[in-house]
Design a protein around this motif. Structure first.
Motif, PDB file in Angstrom:
ATOM      1  N   THR A  57      34.585 -10.072  60.840  1.00  0.00           N
ATOM      2  CA  THR A  57      35.995 -10.461  60.903  1.00  0.00           C
ATOM      3  C   THR A  57      36.696  -9.773  62.063  1.00  0.00           C
ATOM      4  OG1 THR A  57      36.063 -10.804  58.509  1.00  0.00           O
ATOM      5  CG2 THR A  57      38.167 -10.518  59.626  1.00  0.00           C
ATOM      6  N   ARG A  58      36.432  -8.486  62.250  1.00  0.00           N
ATOM      7  CA  ARG A  58      37.055  -7.748  63.357  1.00  0.00           C
ATOM      8  C   ARG A  58      36.696  -8.367  64.702  1.00  0.00           C
ATOM      9  NH1 ARG A  58      35.157  -1.903  61.063  1.00  0.00           N
ATOM     10  NH2 ARG A  58      36.973  -1.392  59.757  1.00  0.00           N
ATOM     11  N   ALA A  59      35.406  -8.649  64.885  1.00  0.00           N
ATOM     12  CA  ALA A  59      34.956  -9.191  66.175  1.00  0.00           C
ATOM     13  C   ALA A  59      35.535 -10.580  66.423  1.00  0.00           C
ATOM     14  CB  ALA A  59      33.426  -9.239  66.203  1.00  0.00           C
ATOM     15  N   ILE A  60      35.502 -11.423  65.412  1.00  0.00           N
ATOM     16  CA  ILE A  60      35.984 -12.796  65.555  1.00  0.00           C
ATOM     17  C   ILE A  60      37.498 -12.813  65.722  1.00  0.00           C
ATOM     18  CG2 ILE A  60      36.191 -14.995  64.322  1.00  0.00           C
ATOM     19  CD1 ILE A  60      33.408 -14.246  63.059  1.00  0.00           C
ATOM     20  N   ARG A  61      38.169 -11.953  64.991  1.00  0.00           N
ATOM     21  CA  ARG A  61      39.630 -11.867  65.088  1.00  0.00           C
ATOM     22  C   ARG A  61      40.072 -11.528  66.511  1.00  0.00           C
ATOM     23  NH1 ARG A  61      43.418  -7.809  61.379  1.00  0.00           N
ATOM     24  NH2 ARG A  61      45.411  -8.226  62.446  1.00  0.00           N
ATOM     25  N   GLU A  62      39.401 -10.570  67.116  1.00  0.00           N
ATOM     26  CA  GLU A  62      39.771 -10.161  68.476  1.00  0.00           C
ATOM     27  C   GLU A  62      39.703 -11.340  69.440  1.00  0.00           C
ATOM     28  OE1 GLU A  62      38.286  -7.026  71.974  1.00  0.00           O
ATOM     29  OE2 GLU A  62      37.348  -7.011  69.985  1.00  0.00           O
ATOM     30  N   HIS A  63      38.621 -12.089  69.387  1.00  0.00           N
ATOM     31  CA  HIS A  63      38.471 -13.228  70.287  1.00  0.00           C
ATOM     32  C   HIS A  63      39.478 -14.330  69.954  1.00  0.00           C
ATOM     33  CE1 HIS A  63      34.815 -12.175  72.582  1.00  0.00           C
ATOM     34  NE2 HIS A  63      34.490 -11.481  71.511  1.00  0.00           N
ATOM     35  N   ALA A  64      39.719 -14.556  68.660  1.00  0.00           N
ATOM     36  CA  ALA A  64      40.655 -15.609  68.262  1.00  0.00           C
ATOM     37  C   ALA A  64      42.071 -15.295  68.721  1.00  0.00           C
ATOM     38  CB  ALA A  64      40.622 -15.790  66.743  1.00  0.00           C
ATOM     39  N   GLU A  65      42.480 -14.043  68.593  1.00  0.00           N
ATOM     40  CA  GLU A  65      43.839 -13.670  68.985  1.00  0.00           C
ATOM     41  C   GLU A  65      44.020 -13.711  70.493  1.00  0.00           C
ATOM     42  OE1 GLU A  65      44.457  -9.937  67.007  1.00  0.00           O
ATOM     43  OE2 GLU A  65      45.075 -10.901  65.128  1.00  0.00           O
ATOM     44  N   VAL A  66      42.977 -13.349  71.242  1.00  0.00           N
ATOM     45  CA  VAL A  66      43.050 -13.461  72.712  1.00  0.00           C
ATOM     46  C   VAL A  66      43.172 -14.927  73.116  1.00  0.00           C
ATOM     47  CG1 VAL A  66      41.747 -13.172  74.853  1.00  0.00           C
ATOM     48  CG2 VAL A  66      41.856 -11.293  73.194  1.00  0.00           C
ATOM     49  N   ALA A  67      42.362 -15.778  72.475  1.00  0.00           N
ATOM     50  CA  ALA A  67      42.409 -17.210  72.798  1.00  0.00           C
ATOM     51  C   ALA A  67      43.774 -17.789  72.468  1.00  0.00           C
ATOM     52  CB  ALA A  67      41.310 -17.951  72.030  1.00  0.00           C
ATOM     53  N   LEU A  68      44.350 -17.377  71.348  1.00  0.00           N
ATOM     54  CA  LEU A  68      45.665 -17.876  70.968  1.00  0.00           C
ATOM     55  C   LEU A  68      46.731 -17.412  71.959  1.00  0.00           C
ATOM     56  CD1 LEU A  68      47.626 -19.272  69.039  1.00  0.00           C
ATOM     57  CD2 LEU A  68      47.665 -17.175  67.664  1.00  0.00           C
ATOM     58  N   THR A  87      50.128 -20.641  78.287  1.00  0.00           N
ATOM     59  CA  THR A  87      49.887 -21.704  79.267  1.00  0.00           C
ATOM     60  C   THR A  87      50.445 -23.058  78.829  1.00  0.00           C
ATOM     61  OG1 THR A  87      47.700 -22.104  78.289  1.00  0.00           O
ATOM     62  CG2 THR A  87      47.807 -20.613  80.170  1.00  0.00           C
ATOM     63  N   VAL A  88      51.106 -23.102  77.663  1.00  0.00           N
ATOM     64  CA  VAL A  88      51.681 -24.364  77.216  1.00  0.00           C
ATOM     65  C   VAL A  88      52.924 -24.669  78.053  1.00  0.00           C
ATOM     66  CG1 VAL A  88      52.765 -25.583  75.295  1.00  0.00           C
ATOM     67  CG2 VAL A  88      50.787 -24.125  74.882  1.00  0.00           C
ATOM     68  N   GLN A  89      52.857 -25.743  78.787  1.00  0.00           N
ATOM     69  CA  GLN A  89      53.957 -26.098  79.680  1.00  0.00           C
ATOM     70  C   GLN A  89      55.081 -26.829  78.942  1.00  0.00           C
ATOM     71  OE1 GLN A  89      53.912 -25.040  82.821  1.00  0.00           O
ATOM     72  NE2 GLN A  89      51.874 -24.153  82.496  1.00  0.00           N
ATOM     73  N   ASP A  90      54.731 -27.599  77.942  1.00  0.00           N
ATOM     74  CA  ASP A  90      55.728 -28.408  77.228  1.00  0.00           C
ATOM     75  C   ASP A  90      55.901 -27.876  75.810  1.00  0.00           C
ATOM     76  OD1 ASP A  90      53.139 -29.057  76.706  1.00  0.00           O
ATOM     77  OD2 ASP A  90      53.394 -31.230  76.862  1.00  0.00           O
ATOM     78  N   HIS A 132      38.809 -21.731  61.987  1.00  0.00           N
ATOM     79  CA  HIS A 132      39.635 -22.906  62.261  1.00  0.00           C
ATOM     80  C   HIS A 132      40.602 -22.645  63.415  1.00  0.00           C
ATOM     81  CE1 HIS A 132      39.112 -24.963  58.056  1.00  0.00           C
ATOM     82  NE2 HIS A 132      38.032 -25.020  58.806  1.00  0.00           N
ATOM     83  N   LEU A 133      41.176 -21.457  63.463  1.00  0.00           N
ATOM     84  CA  LEU A 133      42.124 -21.132  64.530  1.00  0.00           C
ATOM     85  C   LEU A 133      41.476 -21.291  65.899  1.00  0.00           C
ATOM     86  CD1 LEU A 133      44.913 -20.021  65.364  1.00  0.00           C
ATOM     87  CD2 LEU A 133      43.932 -17.716  65.158  1.00  0.00           C
ATOM     88  N   GLY A 134      40.259 -20.801  66.046  1.00  0.00           N
ATOM     89  CA  GLY A 134      39.565 -20.936  67.330  1.00  0.00           C
ATOM     90  C   GLY A 134      39.326 -22.383  67.708  1.00  0.00           C
ATOM     91  N   GLN A 135      39.047 -23.224  66.720  1.00  0.00           N
ATOM     92  CA  GLN A 135      38.829 -24.645  67.004  1.00  0.00           C
ATOM     93  C   GLN A 135      40.129 -25.340  67.393  1.00  0.00           C
ATOM     94  OE1 GLN A 135      35.899 -26.687  64.211  1.00  0.00           O
ATOM     95  NE2 GLN A 135      36.152 -24.745  63.125  1.00  0.00           N
ATOM     96  N   LEU A 136      41.220 -24.961  66.732  1.00  0.00           N
ATOM     97  CA  LEU A 136      42.498 -25.599  67.019  1.00  0.00           C
ATOM     98  C   LEU A 136      43.050 -25.202  68.382  1.00  0.00           C
ATOM     99  CD1 LEU A 136      44.233 -25.292  63.511  1.00  0.00           C
ATOM    100  CD2 LEU A 136      42.967 -27.228  64.457  1.00  0.00           C
ATOM    101  N   THR A 137      42.815 -23.964  68.800  1.00  0.00           N
ATOM    102  CA  THR A 137      43.263 -23.562  70.138  1.00  0.00           C
ATOM    103  C   THR A 137      42.387 -24.187  71.220  1.00  0.00           C
ATOM    104  OG1 THR A 137      41.957 -21.513  69.966  1.00  0.00           O
ATOM    105  CG2 THR A 137      44.293 -21.391  69.388  1.00  0.00           C
ATOM    106  N   ALA A 138      41.138 -24.509  70.870  1.00  0.00           N
ATOM    107  CA  ALA A 138      40.255 -25.163  71.834  1.00  0.00           C
ATOM    108  C   ALA A 138      40.581 -26.645  71.970  1.00  0.00           C
ATOM    109  CB  ALA A 138      38.793 -25.001  71.404  1.00  0.00           C
ATOM    110  N   MET A 139      40.975 -27.256  70.861  1.00  0.00           N
ATOM    111  CA  MET A 139      41.251 -28.690  70.837  1.00  0.00           C
ATOM    112  C   MET A 139      42.573 -28.922  70.104  1.00  0.00           C
ATOM    113  SD  MET A 139      38.633 -31.729  69.575  1.00  0.00           S
ATOM    114  CE  MET A 139      37.321 -31.160  70.663  1.00  0.00           C
ATOM    115  N   PRO A 140      43.702 -28.645  70.747  1.00  0.00           N
ATOM    116  CA  PRO A 140      44.999 -28.696  70.056  1.00  0.00           C
ATOM    117  C   PRO A 140      45.383 -30.066  69.517  1.00  0.00           C
ATOM    118  CG  PRO A 140      45.290 -28.444  72.432  1.00  0.00           C
ATOM    119  CD  PRO A 140      43.842 -28.219  72.155  1.00  0.00           C
ATOM    120  N   ALA A 141      44.708 -31.119  69.942  1.00  0.00           N
ATOM    121  CA  ALA A 141      44.999 -32.437  69.386  1.00  0.00           C
ATOM    122  C   ALA A 141      44.705 -32.479  67.890  1.00  0.00           C
ATOM    123  CB  ALA A 141      44.174 -33.502  70.105  1.00  0.00           C
TER     124      ALA A 141
END
Length: 411
Positions: free
Chosen positions: A167-178, A184-187, A241-250
């Protein structure tokens, strides 16, 4: 790094005897898949490099080529699965070096389930990297769930520590990705609701992870293991799920966490004149059990020994709400006949999940069967009152178990 207990200088016979006494099984096959799955980390690094380049270019992930978002998503899933498997193995080896190379059955089952999916997600990530028209959503249902959780009662402490490390390792990457994604969201005005949904999901996952870590700071008693396990499962599923949603926000707009929403507070208590002591019993079976004198006494004692009736009723209210919304239904056997009630007091219904739903903080997957177990038998002996969801495959039985705090059961 993997460890082979029989090649680490310890006599092989002593290792096997120690492992057998602990009920552990060999992890040779798992170590082979660990080595093979190491490519997942390379794909994750490629995805993170791509994410940084997209951020520098001001790319809008809502409108990039499908292959780009597919590469990010598939790399993430492979990384999460590989990471969970490796941390579970390493935590068990570290807990008892005498049996390194062997793991408890629950750990073996869980690691195997994770490693089994790494190759497919790695392959999809590479396909997407080589073909910007590759849309992984046309191949698999998204966002993908983690494999089903293996069950053990109680869950071994090293297994829990491995889940926490993952959880610690995955959380770190997920929060950085988020963070990168939000910057970078322009709109932002157009996608404000989606961004808020992501932040909510991250906050929920962080809370579950923090609580689990707090409970694991000292060696918790076995009675706490299930509570810790459920929080870690919830955190890992949410970050996955968070990592997938930040990768594919659609995917965000149609994302269903399975939360059934607020449930009305239970104002009625066992001391209320209008309280129905049979509210935990399967509605289809209540008339039958009411006619059984011993069942009436058992239900009465169950509520007398319940230290927190509101907590018991809240879970039942979530189940009832899920049933009303069609997320769950009464389970049937292979012949289409209703399974009826669980064999233990208070004889709750057996359900099947129709669509992913979260009840009592536990995410249930489509097709799973479960019942709500409530048990007071151990309370007089100083044990804990049990209120939990039991997941498994249920079949008819003639056995009956009444609430019997004195320890005498009748079948």
């Amino acid at each position: 790094m993997g460890i082979d207990g029989e090649s680490s200088g310890k006599p092989a016979l002593l290792v096997r005897v120690a492992a057998k006494l602990k009920g552990e099984v060999r992890a040779d096959t798992l170590e082979s898949f660990r080595r093979a799955g190491g490519f997942a980390y390379g794909e994750m690094q490629n995805a993170e490099t791509l994410r940084q380049k997209l951020a520098a270019d001001g790319a809008n992930l809502w409108h990039v080529e499908p292959g780009i978002s597919s590469q990010l998503l598939c790399s993430w899933n492979a990384f999460v699965l590989q990471s969970i498997g490796e941390h579970l193995l390493d935590a068990d080896y570290a807990a008892d070096p005498r049996t390194a190379g062997y793991v408890p059955p629950v750990t073996h089952t869980q690691v195997s389930a994770c490693f089994d999916q790494v190759e497919a997600w790695t392959s999809r990530a590479r396909q997407a990297a080589g073909n910007d028209t590759f849309a992984v959503g046309e191949v698999v249902r998204l966002p993908a769930d983690l494999p089903e959780w293996a069950e053990a009662d109680p869950c071994p402490l090293p297994h829990l520590r491995g889940m926490l490390a993952a959880t610690r390792a995955i959380r770190e990457h997920a929060e950085v990705a988020l963070g990168t994604f939000q910057n970078t969201v322009q709109d932002a005005d157009e996608h404000g609701a989606d961004l808020r949904r992501l932040r909510q999901l991250a906050a929920d996952a962080a809370t579950a992870a923090d609580y689990a870590e707090g409970l694991l700071e000292a060696d918790p008693e076995p009675g706490l293991h299930e509570a810790i396990e459920q929080r870690l499962q919830h955190a890992l599923e949410s970050y996955h799920h968070l990592g997938q949603l930040t990768a594919m926000p659609a995917l965000i707009a149609d994302y269903e966490s399975g939360e059934i929403g607020a449930v009305a507070p239970q104002h009625v208590t066992p001391k209320s004149p209008s309280f129905d002591p049979w509210c935990l019993t399967s509605p289809r079976e209540r008339a039958k059990w009411r006619k059984d004198p011993r069942a009436r006494q058992s239900v009465k004692e169950l509520w007398e020994f319940d230290p927190a009736p509101a907590a018991t009723l809240r879970i039942q209210a979530e189940i009832d709400a899920a049933k009303q919304k069609g997320a769950i239904d009464y389970a049937k056997n292979s012949n289409g006949k209703l399974l009826g009630s669980y064999y233990c007091c208070p004889w709750g219904a057996v359900y099947v999940v129709r669509r992913p739903v979260t009840i009592s903080g536990r995410r249930l997957r489509q097709g799973q069967q479960f019942t709500y177990e409530v048990d007071a038998d151990e309370v007089p002996k100083g044990g804990a009152f049990v209120r939990r969801l039991l997941i498994g495959k249920f079949s008819p039985t003639d056995d009956i178990e009444y609430c019997d705090p004195d320890g005498e059961h009748e079948n």
